[in-house]
Design an enzyme around this catalytic site. Sequence first.
Site, PDB file in Angstrom:
ATOM      1  N   ASP A   1      36.127  34.675  36.234  1.00 50.28           N
ATOM      2  CA  ASP A   1      34.999  35.569  36.475  1.00 50.28           C
ATOM      3  C   ASP A   1      34.579  35.453  37.936  1.00 50.28           C
ATOM      4  O   ASP A   1      34.957  34.504  38.624  1.00 50.28           O
ATOM      5  CB  ASP A   1      33.827  35.186  35.560  1.00 50.28           C
ATOM      6  CG  ASP A   1      32.627  36.098  35.775  1.00 50.28           C
ATOM      7  OD1 ASP A   1      32.812  37.324  35.784  1.00 50.28           O
ATOM      8  OD2 ASP A   1      31.506  35.590  35.965  1.00 50.28           O
ATOM      9  N   SER A   2      33.744  36.389  38.380  1.00 55.10           N
ATOM     10  CA  SER A   2      33.230  36.336  39.744  1.00 55.10           C
ATOM     11  C   SER A   2      32.233  35.185  39.923  1.00 55.10           C
ATOM     12  O   SER A   2      31.871  34.870  41.052  1.00 55.10           O
ATOM     13  CB  SER A   2      32.542  37.661  40.098  1.00 55.10           C
ATOM     14  OG  SER A   2      31.461  37.903  39.222  1.00 55.10           O
TER      15      SER A   2
ATOM     16  N   TYR B   1      30.974  40.495  42.853  1.00 54.82           N
ATOM     17  CA  TYR B   1      32.102  41.402  43.063  1.00 54.82           C
ATOM     18  C   TYR B   1      31.656  42.869  42.987  1.00 54.82           C
ATOM     19  O   TYR B   1      32.373  43.750  43.439  1.00 54.82           O
ATOM     20  CB  TYR B   1      33.158  41.194  41.958  1.00 54.82           C
ATOM     21  CG  TYR B   1      34.075  39.997  42.134  1.00 54.82           C
ATOM     22  CD1 TYR B   1      33.877  39.047  43.119  1.00 54.82           C
ATOM     23  CD2 TYR B   1      35.165  39.852  41.280  1.00 54.82           C
ATOM     24  CE1 TYR B   1      34.731  37.957  43.234  1.00 54.82           C
ATOM     25  CE2 TYR B   1      36.031  38.771  41.405  1.00 54.82           C
ATOM     26  CZ  TYR B   1      35.804  37.829  42.379  1.00 54.82           C
ATOM     27  OH  TYR B   1      36.667  36.766  42.498  1.00 54.82           O
ATOM     28  N   GLY B   2      30.496  43.091  42.379  1.00 47.81           N
ATOM     29  CA  GLY B   2      30.090  44.446  41.979  1.00 47.81           C
ATOM     30  C   GLY B   2      29.884  45.454  43.080  1.00 47.81           C
ATOM     31  O   GLY B   2      29.812  46.653  42.818  1.00 47.81           O
TER      32      GLY B   2
ATOM     33  N   CYS C   1      35.310  39.110  33.669  1.00 51.08           N
ATOM     34  CA  CYS C   1      34.470  39.884  34.580  1.00 51.08           C
ATOM     35  C   CYS C   1      34.699  41.385  34.360  1.00 51.08           C
ATOM     36  O   CYS C   1      35.840  41.856  34.440  1.00 51.08           O
ATOM     37  CB  CYS C   1      34.847  39.504  36.010  1.00 51.08           C
ATOM     38  SG  CYS C   1      33.927  40.374  37.265  1.00 51.08           S
TER      39      CYS C   1
ATOM     40  N   THR D   1      33.721  43.844  36.312  1.00 47.10           N
ATOM     41  CA  THR D   1      34.129  44.486  37.566  1.00 47.10           C
ATOM     42  C   THR D   1      35.622  44.260  37.797  1.00 47.10           C
ATOM     43  O   THR D   1      36.362  45.217  38.069  1.00 47.10           O
ATOM     44  CB  THR D   1      33.300  43.934  38.748  1.00 47.10           C
ATOM     45  OG1 THR D   1      31.914  44.125  38.478  1.00 47.10           O
ATOM     46  CG2 THR D   1      33.666  44.625  40.042  1.00 47.10           C
TER      47      THR D   1
ATOM     48  N   CYS E   1      28.492  44.288  31.986  1.00 47.13           N
ATOM     49  CA  CYS E   1      28.492  43.246  33.012  1.00 47.13           C
ATOM     50  C   CYS E   1      28.190  41.926  32.323  1.00 47.13           C
ATOM     51  O   CYS E   1      27.350  41.861  31.421  1.00 47.13           O
ATOM     52  CB  CYS E   1      27.433  43.558  34.075  1.00 47.13           C
ATOM     53  SG  CYS E   1      27.193  42.237  35.275  1.00 47.13           S
ATOM     54  N   THR E   2      28.884  40.894  32.764  1.00 43.61           N
ATOM     55  CA  THR E   2      28.781  39.574  32.130  1.00 43.61           C
ATOM     56  C   THR E   2      27.356  39.024  32.080  1.00 43.61           C
ATOM     57  O   THR E   2      27.040  38.239  31.204  1.00 43.61           O
ATOM     58  CB  THR E   2      29.624  38.566  32.933  1.00 43.61           C
ATOM     59  OG1 THR E   2      29.293  38.711  34.322  1.00 43.61           O
ATOM     60  CG2 THR E   2      31.096  38.804  32.726  1.00 43.61           C
TER      61      THR E   2
HETATM   62  N1  DGL Z   1      31.123  39.248  36.469  1.00 38.17           N
HETATM   63  C1  DGL Z   1      30.538  40.369  37.167  1.00 38.17           C
HETATM   64  C2  DGL Z   1      30.653  41.604  36.289  1.00 38.17           C
HETATM   65  O1  DGL Z   1      30.740  41.502  35.081  1.00 38.17           O
HETATM   66  C3  DGL Z   1      29.121  40.040  37.544  1.00 38.17           C
HETATM   67  C4  DGL Z   1      28.542  40.885  38.596  1.00 38.17           C
HETATM   68  C5  DGL Z   1      29.222  40.840  39.955  1.00 38.17           C
HETATM   69  O2  DGL Z   1      30.061  39.977  40.241  1.00 38.17           O
HETATM   70  O3  DGL Z   1      28.870  41.722  40.743  1.00 38.17           O
HETATM   71  O4  DGL Z   1      30.685  42.696  36.753  1.00 38.17           O
END
Ligand code: DGL
Length: 285
Positions: free
Chosen positions: A17-18, A49-50, A81, A83, A197-198
């Site tokens: 995940d991010s 990451y979004g 994740c 994204t 989104c997580t």
């Molecule tokens: N894990 C990311 C997602 O589900 C969290 C948000 C992000 O990294 O911007 O999109």
Amino acid sequence: VLASAEPRSSDPIAVFDSGVGGLTVLHELLVSLPHEDFVYVGDTARFPYGDRPSAEVARFSLELSKLLLERERAKLLVVACNTATSVALHPLKVGLAAAGHDIDVIGVLAPESVLAVATTHNGRIGLLATPATVHTGAYAHAVESADPHVRLVSIPCPDLAPLIQSGYLFDRRMVDTVRTYCAPLSAAGVDTVILGCTHYPLVAPMLQRTLGPRVELISSGHAVARRVEHALAVAELQSPHEAEGDYRFLCTGDVEKFRELGTRFLQMPLGEVAHVDLQTEVAAQ
Ligand code: DGL
């Protein structure tokens, strides 16, 4: 091309995940598949990451996956994740195959979309997700291929995940932010909302109160766990152990911070957390 070893049933399941958000997905995996071992990597140094360009998210995803598969020798990969799944699932599969990794790669998007389509009665589904996820149109595509008669109303939420990550979960600003993003969904009369989104399951009660008790919220964890179960069963890769499995964590940022935030997202004790360094420079934010 590197020939990697055949996956073995005693290998762990890898999850990336991010950041810490994917721990909401790992939570469901731990509950549904208690005999499996898991290794999780959170790219906390490069979160979020979004709002990153697709090519960058794709590069980061391949890098994290290779790290997991080459260092940890996993039997299956879960992209927790939303994204990364929306932007990079296909290039990731191609990149891993080119590097000689012959394993199943499961993302969060398709299982969640299928569940949402099966849940709606009025054919109107809402999506809350990061701008990157919404802009790929990947959920719209997945919902459309599950049922072309269903309409998806997508709302990009640029500040919701960072606000949840900041830890001020239950203050006024959070309630106002949630209300702002839910308003167009209520106006569109959706009866089902995908938490794309997580991070969003952490504010599910607030979302539910704002949207009203008749709206069903769909998060990815449960649906993904079922898909992982299927993939392991078909490949005959279920853990041979009868006892509870182990889980451990890697992160690219600060270990203490991961531990502190992570417990809240996992809703279970965190075990071992180790730091990993990545090759690619962290892009200036
Ligand atoms: N894990 C990311 C997602 O589900 C969290 C948000 C992000 O990294 O911007 O999109």
